[in-house]
Write a protein that holds these residues in place. Sequence first.
Motif, short mmCIF file in Angstrom:
data_model
loop_
_atom_site.label_atom_id
_atom_site.label_comp_id
_atom_site.label_asym_id
_atom_site.label_seq_id
_atom_site.Cartn_x
_atom_site.Cartn_y
_atom_site.Cartn_z
N PRO A 1 0.80 -1.24 0.00
CA PRO A 1 0.00 0.00 0.00
C PRO A 1 0.82 1.27 0.00
O PRO A 1 0.31 2.35 -0.35
CB PRO A 1 -0.84 -0.13 1.28
N ALA A 2 2.09 1.19 0.39
CA ALA A 2 2.90 2.40 0.45
C ALA A 2 3.48 2.81 -0.89
O ALA A 2 4.01 3.92 -1.02
CB ALA A 2 4.04 2.21 1.45
N VAL A 3 3.45 1.94 -1.90
CA VAL A 3 4.09 2.26 -3.17
C VAL A 3 3.07 2.78 -4.17
O VAL A 3 1.86 2.64 -3.99
CB VAL A 3 4.84 1.05 -3.76
N GLY A 4 3.58 3.38 -5.24
CA GLY A 4 2.70 3.91 -6.26
C GLY A 4 3.47 4.40 -7.46
O GLY A 4 4.70 4.38 -7.48
N GLY A 5 2.74 4.85 -8.46
CA GLY A 5 3.35 5.28 -9.71
C GLY A 5 4.06 6.62 -9.64
O GLY A 5 4.77 6.98 -10.57
N ASP A 6 3.89 7.36 -8.55
CA ASP A 6 4.52 8.68 -8.46
C ASP A 6 6.04 8.61 -8.36
O ASP A 6 6.72 9.60 -8.64
CB ASP A 6 3.99 9.44 -7.24
N TRP B 1 10.90 -4.23 -10.08
CA TRP B 1 12.35 -4.06 -10.13
C TRP B 1 12.65 -2.84 -9.25
O TRP B 1 12.82 -1.72 -9.72
CB TRP B 1 12.82 -3.82 -11.57
N TRP B 2 12.66 -3.10 -7.93
CA TRP B 2 12.72 -2.00 -6.97
C TRP B 2 14.03 -1.23 -7.05
O TRP B 2 15.11 -1.81 -7.24
CB TRP B 2 12.55 -2.54 -5.55
N SER B 3 13.93 0.06 -6.85
CA SER B 3 15.11 0.91 -6.69
C SER B 3 14.70 2.17 -5.96
O SER B 3 13.66 2.76 -6.28
CB SER B 3 15.69 1.31 -8.05
N PRO B 4 15.48 2.62 -4.96
CA PRO B 4 15.19 3.92 -4.37
C PRO B 4 15.21 4.98 -5.48
O PRO B 4 16.04 4.90 -6.40
CB PRO B 4 16.34 4.15 -3.38
N THR B 5 14.31 5.92 -5.42
CA THR B 5 14.30 6.97 -6.43
C THR B 5 14.26 8.35 -5.78
O THR B 5 13.82 8.50 -4.64
CB THR B 5 13.10 6.84 -7.38
N VAL B 6 14.74 9.30 -6.54
CA VAL B 6 14.71 10.71 -6.15
C VAL B 6 13.80 11.43 -7.12
O VAL B 6 13.99 11.35 -8.34
CB VAL B 6 16.13 11.32 -6.18
N VAL B 7 12.77 12.10 -6.60
CA VAL B 7 11.82 12.82 -7.44
C VAL B 7 12.27 14.27 -7.56
O VAL B 7 12.27 15.01 -6.57
CB VAL B 7 10.39 12.74 -6.86
N LEU B 8 12.65 14.66 -8.75
CA LEU B 8 13.15 16.01 -8.95
C LEU B 8 12.01 17.04 -8.91
O LEU B 8 10.85 16.69 -9.14
CB LEU B 8 13.91 16.09 -10.28
N ALA C 1 10.38 5.08 -2.16
CA ALA C 1 10.37 3.64 -2.40
C ALA C 1 9.95 3.39 -3.85
O ALA C 1 8.82 3.01 -4.14
CB ALA C 1 9.40 2.94 -1.44
N GLY C 2 10.87 3.63 -4.77
CA GLY C 2 10.56 3.59 -6.19
C GLY C 2 10.92 2.29 -6.86
O GLY C 2 11.22 1.27 -6.22
N ASP C 3 10.90 2.33 -8.18
CA ASP C 3 11.20 1.14 -8.98
C ASP C 3 11.62 1.56 -10.37
O ASP C 3 11.43 2.70 -10.79
CB ASP C 3 9.98 0.21 -9.05
N LEU C 4 12.17 0.58 -11.11
CA LEU C 4 12.49 0.78 -12.52
C LEU C 4 11.30 0.41 -13.40
O LEU C 4 11.19 0.88 -14.52
CB LEU C 4 13.72 -0.06 -12.90
N LEU D 1 14.73 9.85 -10.66
CA LEU D 1 16.09 9.35 -10.85
C LEU D 1 16.33 8.17 -9.92
O LEU D 1 16.20 8.30 -8.70
CB LEU D 1 17.10 10.46 -10.57
N ALA D 2 16.66 7.03 -10.48
CA ALA D 2 16.97 5.86 -9.67
C ALA D 2 18.28 6.10 -8.91
O ALA D 2 19.29 6.49 -9.50
CB ALA D 2 17.10 4.62 -10.55
N LEU D 3 18.26 5.87 -7.61
CA LEU D 3 19.43 6.10 -6.76
C LEU D 3 20.19 4.77 -6.65
O LEU D 3 19.93 3.97 -5.75
CB LEU D 3 19.01 6.61 -5.39
N ILE D 4 21.11 4.56 -7.56
CA ILE D 4 21.83 3.29 -7.62
C ILE D 4 23.25 3.44 -7.09
O ILE D 4 23.72 2.62 -6.31
CB ILE D 4 21.83 2.76 -9.06
#
Length: 569
Positions: free
Chosen positions: A282-287, A317-324, A493-496, A331-334
Amino acid sequence: MDAKKEVDWLVAGSGAAGMTGAVVAHELGGDVLVVEKEPMFGGTTCKSGGVAWIPGNHRQGEFGVADSAEEGYRYLKGLIGDSVSESRLRAYAERAAEMLQFMMQHSHVDFTPLPEYMDYYENVPGYKPGGRSMDPGVIHLRKLGAEGRSIRDDFTGPLPFSVTVPEGRCLGEMNFKSYLLGAWLLLRYLTDIPARLQGRQDQRLALGPALVSKLRLTLKERGVPLWLNSPVTELMVEQGRVVGANIQREGEQVAVRARRGVLLATGGFSRNAALRQQYQHPAVGGDWTASAPGATGDGIVLGQAVGAGLGFMGSSWWSPTVVLPNDEARLALIAGKAYPGSIMVNRAGKRFTNEAAPYEDVVKDQLASESRGEGAVPAYLLFDATFRSKYPAGNIHPGKLESDARLPKAFFETGLLTRADSIAELAEQTGIDGEQLQATLARFNENARRGEDPDFHRGATHHDRYYADPKVQPNPCLGPVETPPFYALRVEAGDLDTKGGLQADEHGRVLGEAGEPIPGLYAAGNTSAAVMGDTYPGAGATIGSAMTFAYLAAQHAFNNKAPQEKTDG
């Protein structure tokens, strides 16, 4: 009256999976059509690093890497277990290298092994410390001519020019060699006068845009049409077989019959809020996703409508992301999370993960922390003035290249980046528990000075150290966070893209809910349930599997059965 068209092979989607399937089908003698719902081609591949993970590939020997399909299978099986069928796992391990050879022979695709880019889990049998992840090289966009204006051009990165994976790592080391390389790349970019005058992107493309351009150039040279702004609205089924699809093109419905089959390669459902709410945490989403805007699950919905089964719908395909701040770029924080002098914390003021771990694992730990009520979505990457001076973080250049005064004001105004003269002040501004944060940092700093992390073992693996600073010893991933001012970068809590989708077999055939193949229907890439299951074996596992199963689908469609007879009209 609706228009009609007939081809051998209809491909929906213009990313790595779709265009690979189109190239293979054409080389096998097929009349091919590619359709794309977006006004630009390339999909999520164009926003990616373009790396492909190919075990036992034919180029490894050039770089001193010894590998085999069997070792690749052992690694996948040890990591994925029984969650994916034996036949599908073996198909990938044993035929990915075959796909690579075919594509390098019959297209502009040209992958090079990265001998130091390791698999992600060194404790799993079959692991290799490098050579399976492959860089797609570069291409000049002008080779595409007018088509170059239709490539997805919203690849987000901290630099104005393109860099390959090896170039990116070199720049991140921030040494004399890095400065020379950076100067050369910048000079080359600035002296491309026609592109600069037109305000266009770097014409020397690397990473995902390079892979997409090479595939599109191959199709262009072979006369394979690509229809943009042309979504598939419905699959055509006759006597239980998919025989084509209805396409909405320029306000007109076109009924396209496909004698050999239809390949669905439209991406995942990361931009579909309803599907994410139905299937995912429930915490994730397309944003927060770094996927392309068109990743709304179209192919998955189309497959469901004809009885397809689904798998791994809760996975991404989880990846931390930074929303500009422009609210468009994610931007995926890899790389930036592994440098010494930083930690990642939740709003309870606690660390919850090994920050340098594979990006998939960091988000899984972030979601677990959120589920425990610790407020980890968003989390914050905390670092000090020493880190800020030396290392990049997300889209923020090192301070010695870009001072705080030169950063966009919106970074601070939106809370993407917070700066404070003390940890207490930083905690207050970000809503983090200040007392607990002080305790967390005291423990972390004491251990970091000794190069130790007894809580999360940061820096203990080859993977952790890949994007760290080798000049820092005894642990290149660890350094105390102690020199003011202090910073907090908001991390989502983003993704690719998502990795759940249509169940498919070892040939890429879509399977019904009872496990039987649906004749005439194939799926590859993020439209299909991932062969990697709920895991991420190494860099390029997404694109490697997308291209491989698109290849296998076309091979099956053209080599294993006779085409349908042509129809009138």
